[in-house]
Design an enzyme around this catalytic site. Structure first.
Site, PDB file in Angstrom:
ATOM      1  CB  SER A  56      -0.968  -0.008   1.188  1.00 23.23           C
ATOM      2  OG  SER A  56      -1.926  -1.021   0.986  1.00 23.23           O
ATOM      3  CE  LYS A  90      -9.194  -5.745   5.206  1.00 20.83           C
ATOM      4  NZ  LYS A  90      -9.485  -6.407   3.942  1.00 20.83           N
ATOM      5  CD  GLU A 122     -26.514   1.203   3.608  1.00 14.70           C
ATOM      6  OE1 GLU A 122     -26.845   0.015   3.616  1.00 14.70           O
ATOM      7  OE2 GLU A 122     -26.751   1.986   4.546  1.00 14.70           O
ATOM      8  CB  ALA A 130     -17.453 -18.320   3.738  1.00  8.60           C
ATOM      9  N   GLY A 131     -14.616 -16.022   4.214  1.00  4.48           N
ATOM     10  CA  GLY A 131     -13.982 -15.220   5.267  1.00  4.48           C
ATOM     11  C   GLY A 131     -14.267 -13.737   5.093  1.00  4.48           C
ATOM     12  CG  ASN A 165     -15.756 -21.525   3.774  1.00  2.00           C
ATOM     13  OD1 ASN A 165     -14.662 -21.289   3.240  1.00  2.00           O
ATOM     14  ND2 ASN A 165     -15.960 -21.384   5.073  1.00  2.00           N
ATOM     15  N   GLY A 214      -4.866 -11.392  -7.930  1.00  2.00           N
ATOM     16  CA  GLY A 214      -5.521 -10.319  -7.189  1.00  2.00           C
ATOM     17  C   GLY A 214      -4.746  -9.012  -7.089  1.00  2.00           C
TER      18      GLY A 214
END
Ligand code: NDP
Length: 272
Positions: free
Chosen positions: A16, A65, A77, A126-127, A149, A236
């Site tokens: 980043s 997070k 939202e 499904a994390g 998952n 990614g």
């Protein structure tokens, strides 16, 4: 110079600072952006210190997070649906939280000309990352969105949470006789050189395979898919740069150009 940070633990792997410094140069914004690693119980204090030092915002990565969401006075939202925040903005004494991971993914897919409308999409995992991408993917109006998952109950819980009739939650065994237009690997298996135990029958010459993980070589999942002659394999890195661009836009009101920074970062990673 206005100050920004990325918080994570660990954080030394983070790209980043490279990305935001490049965005700032490209858009001629006078900002500083560095990485910081709070202790696992020190995230809240680190945010308070940044605010006291007149910091304007921060990115947040694992494992903070969810804690970041708790600190916010107001949530977008997207952040509410994701139940996780990756972008904090400090404005007039208030903390605003957003989640740009899903937009980063969707924009990367669209940049690769992946058709999402009416597509049959499979997400593996499904994390936390999956929670963040479901709403932006649903907004693209796919025909179906299947979440498979290892721990089936987590996939099912996500479907209940979002309440969309397009979504199904299941285990890896339940998908072996189906095919999809797009398969997104959002498990962390690639980080340990593994891949989810899924059937070869899932891959046809029409299947596009995406791995949220990026690295110098193809991830095990993308390598496997390529061997099976998937239509395309995409990692990614574009999602990473895309989510950063959205954060930058939230903070600075300027949308940076992703392509050049992505290309430069790819070269940097390949040379590292
Ligand atoms: P989490 O720890 O929240 O979730 C991990 C997921 O991976 C769970 O669904 C877990 O299954 C599954 N999993 C882990 N190991 C295996 C395995 N060996 N086989 C099958 N399933 C496995 O992680 P996140 O959701 O936060 O992140 C997922 C991945 O996405 C990470 O690799 C992360 O680096 C990447 N990511 C990339 C981004 C980008 O910008 N490119 C942004 C965000 C994340 P179970 O529930 O059964 O434990």
């Amino acid at each position: 110079m206005e100050k920004y940070l990325v918080f994570g633990n660990p954080i030394k792997q983070s790209r980043s600072p490279y990305i935001h410094t490049a965005f700032a140069k490209q858009t001629q914004q006078a900002i500083s952006y560095q990485a910081q690693q709070p202790e696992l119980d020190g995230f809240k204090a680190a945010v308070k210190t940044l605010i006291a030092e007149q910091g304007k915002g921060a990115n947040v990565t694992a494992p903070f997070k969810e804690q970041a969401m708790q600190l916010c006075d107001e949530l977008s939202e997207r952040a509410k649906h994701a139940a996780a925040v990756n972008t904090l903005s400090f404005i007039d004494g208030k903390i605003y939280g957003d989640n740009t991971d899903g937009l980063g993914l969707v924009q990367d897919l669209l940049r690769h000309n992946v058709v999402l409308k009416n597509a049959n999409i499979l997400i593996l995992g499904a994390g936390g990352a999956v929670k963040g991408v479901i709403l932006p993917l649903l907004e693209q109006q796919p025909a179906t969105l299947v979440i498979a998952n290892r721990t089936v109950s987590k996939a099912q819980a996500l479907c209940e949470q979002f309440g969309s009739d397009k979504m199904t939650g299941c285990g890896f065994d339940d998908i072996k006789n189906t095919t999809f237009d797009l398969i997104i690997n959002a498990t962390s298996a690639s980080l340990t050189g593994e891949q989810p135990p899924i059937s070869e029958q899932l891959i046809t010459e029409k299947t596009i395979c995406y791995d949220m993980v990026y690295r110098k070589e193809l991830t095990p999942f993308l390598h496997w898919a390529q061997e099976l002659k998937a239509k395309a394999v995409i990692d990614g890195l574009g999602m990473l740069v895309g989510q950063a661009a959205e954060s930058f836009n939230i903070w600075r009101g300027v949308m940076p150009e992703v392509e050049q920074v992505l290309n430069d970062l790819r070269v940097e990673i390949n040379n590292s």
